[in-house]
Design an enzyme around this catalytic site. Structure first.
Site, short mmCIF file in Angstrom:
data_model
loop_
_atom_site.label_atom_id
_atom_site.label_comp_id
_atom_site.label_asym_id
_atom_site.label_seq_id
_atom_site.Cartn_x
_atom_site.Cartn_y
_atom_site.Cartn_z
N HIS A 99 -18.43 7.48 -15.29
CA HIS A 99 -18.23 7.19 -13.86
C HIS A 99 -16.98 6.32 -13.75
CE1 HIS A 99 -22.65 7.97 -12.46
NE2 HIS A 99 -22.18 8.93 -13.23
N HIS A 128 -18.99 12.37 -20.32
CA HIS A 128 -19.22 12.13 -18.91
C HIS A 128 -19.11 10.63 -18.66
CE1 HIS A 128 -20.83 12.05 -14.94
NE2 HIS A 128 -21.94 11.43 -15.30
N SER A 156 -30.44 7.68 -24.09
CA SER A 156 -30.43 7.29 -22.69
C SER A 156 -30.63 5.78 -22.51
CB SER A 156 -31.55 8.05 -21.97
OG SER A 156 -31.56 7.73 -20.61
N GLY A 157 -29.76 5.15 -21.72
CA GLY A 157 -30.01 3.78 -21.25
C GLY A 157 -29.93 2.67 -22.29
N TYR A 211 6.75 20.21 -28.80
CA TYR A 211 6.69 18.74 -28.72
C TYR A 211 6.12 18.16 -30.02
CZ TYR A 211 5.05 14.15 -27.14
OH TYR A 211 4.81 12.81 -26.99
N ASP A 217 1.51 17.06 -18.82
CA ASP A 217 1.54 17.04 -20.29
C ASP A 217 0.17 17.38 -20.89
OD1 ASP A 217 4.18 16.46 -20.86
OD2 ASP A 217 3.88 14.29 -20.79
N SER A 229 -29.54 11.22 -23.74
CA SER A 229 -28.94 10.96 -22.42
C SER A 229 -29.53 11.87 -21.35
CB SER A 229 -27.43 11.21 -22.54
OG SER A 229 -26.88 11.41 -21.27
N SER A 230 -29.67 11.33 -20.15
CA SER A 230 -30.23 12.14 -19.06
C SER A 230 -29.34 13.32 -18.70
CB SER A 230 -30.49 11.26 -17.83
OG SER A 230 -29.34 10.50 -17.55
N HIS A 259 -20.15 12.50 -7.50
CA HIS A 259 -20.73 12.06 -8.76
C HIS A 259 -19.63 11.50 -9.66
CE1 HIS A 259 -23.46 13.14 -12.43
NE2 HIS A 259 -23.09 11.88 -12.40
ZN LIG Z 1 -23.28 10.52 -14.01
#
Ligand SMILES: [Zn+2]
Length: 233
Positions: A96, A94, A44-45, A228, A119, A73-74, A170
């Site tokens: 942003h 995850h 985390s961070g 493909y 695709d 990680s949180s 979020h």
């Molecule tokens: Zn987030």
């Protein structure tokens, strides 16, 4: 323990700033060892430029730290719930990332407007409902994981065909066959989100791509009759 997986997860995390998907320390990638029933996730961070493979944290499917100097990680409990419930995924991401998060903040799923989307992802990328106040207060990250799994079940969506979702207000979660594959999906999602945004700007009345075209593009790359690329083996 899990040194090879730590390196793999470290490298996948470092792809996030490389592809411009994160700002500051936002975002996290994890990867699972199914035999051990453990996964490895970013601490985390910690700024990406200071991150080292040995900083990766080993966690069990209840989100408890098993090995590592730093706190995981949180969002660890969300990753844990996805691994626990979807036993064929091997990486979770995850971010942003700007365009995908914009759709999430607007509370809208991303319609399939073209073959770039088709695709990789079958049909609309859903935007899930907001968590209730109770769900947020009780166990925010765990309940985010539960919401993703429950909503996919309720909507009848196959998580192998729709490898991303938007958590309302979020941002996106993506998953894949490896940590790197999940990051690849996050890059595709961001690009598709950007194109869909522009598509609606250019033509506010635009409709999703015809179903036949979506099916052709998705199924020529995925499933039993995919053709493909180059033949394997
Ligand atoms: Zn987030």
């Amino acid at each position: 323990m899990l040194e090879e997986l730590k390196r793999e997860v470290y490298e996948a995390n470092m792809l996030l700033p490389g592809y411009n998907l994160v700002t500051f320390t936002w975002g996290n990638v994890s990867g699972v060892d199914r035999r051990e029933g453990l996964f490895v996730i970013k601490p985390s961070g910690v700024p990406y430029e200071e991150l080292k493979p040995e900083d990766m944290v080993v966690v069990d499917f209840d989100g408890n730290k098993v090995e590592g100097e730093m706190n995981p990680s949180s969002d660890t409990a969300t990753h844990a719930w996805l691994y626990r419930n979807w036993d064929d995924i091997k990486g979770v991401v995850h971010t942003h990332s700007s365009y995908a998060t914009s759709w999430a903040q607007a509370g809208r799923g991303i319609p399939c407007y073209g073959t770039t989307h088709a695709d990789y992802i079958y049909g609309e990328i859903p935007c899930l409902r907001t968590l209730t106040g109770e769900e947020i207060d009780e166990a925010y990250e765990l309940n985010t994981g539960k919401l993703i799994v429950d909503e996919f079940e309720r909507m009848g969506k196959d998580h192998n065909a729709v490898t991303a979702c938007l958590c309302k207000n979020h941002g996106p979660f993506c998953w894949g066959r490896s940590p790197e594959d999940a990051v690849h999906g996050a890059v595709v999602l961001e690009e598709v989100a950007k194109m869909a945004y522009r598509t609606e700007l250019i033509n506010p009345g635009v409709q999703p791509a015809p179903q036949e075209l979506q099916d052709k593009h998705y199924y020529r790359k995925h499933g039993a009759n995919a053709y493909y690329g180059q033949a394997k083996g």
